[in-house]
Design a protein around this motif. Structure first.
Motif, PDB file in Angstrom:
ATOM      1  N   PRO A  14      -8.404  -5.605   8.008  1.00 38.50           N
ATOM      2  CA  PRO A  14      -8.220  -7.042   8.256  1.00 38.50           C
ATOM      3  C   PRO A  14      -9.363  -7.846   7.665  1.00 38.50           C
ATOM      4  O   PRO A  14     -10.533  -7.455   7.763  1.00 38.50           O
ATOM      5  N   GLY A  15      -9.007  -8.962   7.041  1.00 39.00           N
ATOM      6  CA  GLY A  15      -9.993  -9.788   6.369  1.00 39.00           C
ATOM      7  C   GLY A  15     -10.226  -9.417   4.922  1.00 39.00           C
ATOM      8  O   GLY A  15     -10.898 -10.147   4.180  1.00 39.00           O
ATOM      9  N   SER A  62       4.133 -18.353   5.981  1.00 37.67           N
ATOM     10  CA  SER A  62       3.182 -17.393   6.536  1.00 37.67           C
ATOM     11  C   SER A  62       1.931 -17.214   5.668  1.00 37.67           C
ATOM     12  O   SER A  62       0.944 -16.654   6.126  1.00 37.67           O
ATOM     13  N   ARG A  66      -3.736 -18.479   2.007  1.00 31.72           N
ATOM     14  CA  ARG A  66      -4.554 -17.294   1.788  1.00 31.72           C
ATOM     15  C   ARG A  66      -4.214 -16.544   0.506  1.00 31.72           C
ATOM     16  O   ARG A  66      -4.997 -15.720   0.036  1.00 31.72           O
ATOM     17  N   SER A  84      -8.047 -12.680   2.917  1.00 35.57           N
ATOM     18  CA  SER A  84      -8.031 -12.859   4.378  1.00 35.57           C
ATOM     19  C   SER A  84      -6.794 -12.211   4.994  1.00 35.57           C
ATOM     20  O   SER A  84      -6.092 -12.814   5.819  1.00 35.57           O
ATOM     21  N   ARG A  86      -4.200 -10.123   7.160  1.00 30.15           N
ATOM     22  CA  ARG A  86      -4.044  -9.925   8.603  1.00 30.15           C
ATOM     23  C   ARG A  86      -3.101  -8.757   8.851  1.00 30.15           C
ATOM     24  O   ARG A  86      -2.283  -8.427   7.996  1.00 30.15           O
ATOM     25  N   PRO A  87      -3.170  -8.144  10.024  1.00 31.06           N
ATOM     26  CA  PRO A  87      -2.237  -7.046  10.319  1.00 31.06           C
ATOM     27  C   PRO A  87      -0.773  -7.459  10.155  1.00 31.06           C
ATOM     28  O   PRO A  87       0.047  -6.632   9.738  1.00 31.06           O
ATOM     29  N   GLU A  88      -0.456  -8.703  10.458  1.00 32.99           N
ATOM     30  CA  GLU A  88       0.920  -9.163  10.327  1.00 32.99           C
ATOM     31  C   GLU A  88       1.374  -9.319   8.868  1.00 32.99           C
ATOM     32  O   GLU A  88       2.550  -9.598   8.613  1.00 32.99           O
ATOM     33  N   ASP A  89       0.462  -9.146   7.919  1.00 32.66           N
ATOM     34  CA  ASP A  89       0.843  -9.134   6.513  1.00 32.66           C
ATOM     35  C   ASP A  89       1.367  -7.764   6.077  1.00 32.66           C
ATOM     36  O   ASP A  89       1.839  -7.612   4.946  1.00 32.66           O
ATOM     37  N   VAL A 117      -2.223  -3.466   6.423  1.00 33.98           N
ATOM     38  CA  VAL A 117      -3.477  -4.075   6.864  1.00 33.98           C
ATOM     39  C   VAL A 117      -3.796  -3.511   8.235  1.00 33.98           C
ATOM     40  O   VAL A 117      -3.115  -3.803   9.219  1.00 33.98           O
ATOM     41  N   SER A 118      -4.833  -2.694   8.277  1.00 37.61           N
ATOM     42  CA  SER A 118      -5.149  -1.988   9.522  1.00 37.61           C
ATOM     43  C   SER A 118      -6.616  -1.600   9.539  1.00 37.61           C
ATOM     44  O   SER A 118      -7.201  -1.268   8.510  1.00 37.61           O
ATOM     45  N   SER A 119      -7.178  -1.645  10.729  1.00 42.32           N
ATOM     46  CA  SER A 119      -8.564  -1.204  10.884  1.00 42.32           C
ATOM     47  C   SER A 119      -8.620   0.278  11.243  1.00 42.32           C
ATOM     48  O   SER A 119      -9.699   0.845  11.366  1.00 42.32           O
TER      49      SER A 119
END
Length: 119
Positions: A14-15, A62, A66, A84, A86-89, A117-119
């Motif tokens: 993320p980010g 959405s 970005r 930037s 996000r997980p929802e991407d 997109v994941s940590s």
């Protein structure tokens, strides 16, 4: 026959940022839109960004400022710079070529590339 070949994608925190690219070939028309859609599990395919022949870019809601889409009219490529993230991407991202005639609408799709997109 229109072919769309995608590259890029992958896993990012993320980010973070990612770049996608799509090369189009086989077109018999010179006026068409080239861009990106995405589909997350259990959701409908949605617009990410579409670049018109004029150069104007339509972005999906959405994106929220970005992402940046750009098009090379000589090489018939379109790129998507995603910042930037996000997980929802997280989704499969599809390249799209669109044009219409007086009587018909044409949409062509790439095979899709996974963005996670994941940590």
């Amino acid at each position: 026959q229109v072919q769309l070949v995608e590259s890029g994608g992958g896993v990012v925190q993320p980010g973070g940022s990612l770049n996608l690219a799509c090369a189009a070939s086989g077109m018999t028309v010179t006026v068409f839109e080239l861009g990106w859609y995405r589909q997350a599990p259990g959701k409908q395919r949605e617009l990410v960004a579409q670049v018109r022949t004029s150069g104007h870019v339509d972005y999906g809601d959405s994106v929220d400022g970005r992402f940046t889409a750009s098009r090379d009219y000589v090489r018939n490529t379109v790129t998507l710079r995603m910042d930037s993230l996000r997980p929802e991407d997280t989704a499969i991202y599809y390249c799209n070529l669109h044009y219409s005639t007086y009587s018909q609408i044409y949409d062509f799709w790439g095979q899709g590339t996974q963005v996670t997109v994941s940590s």
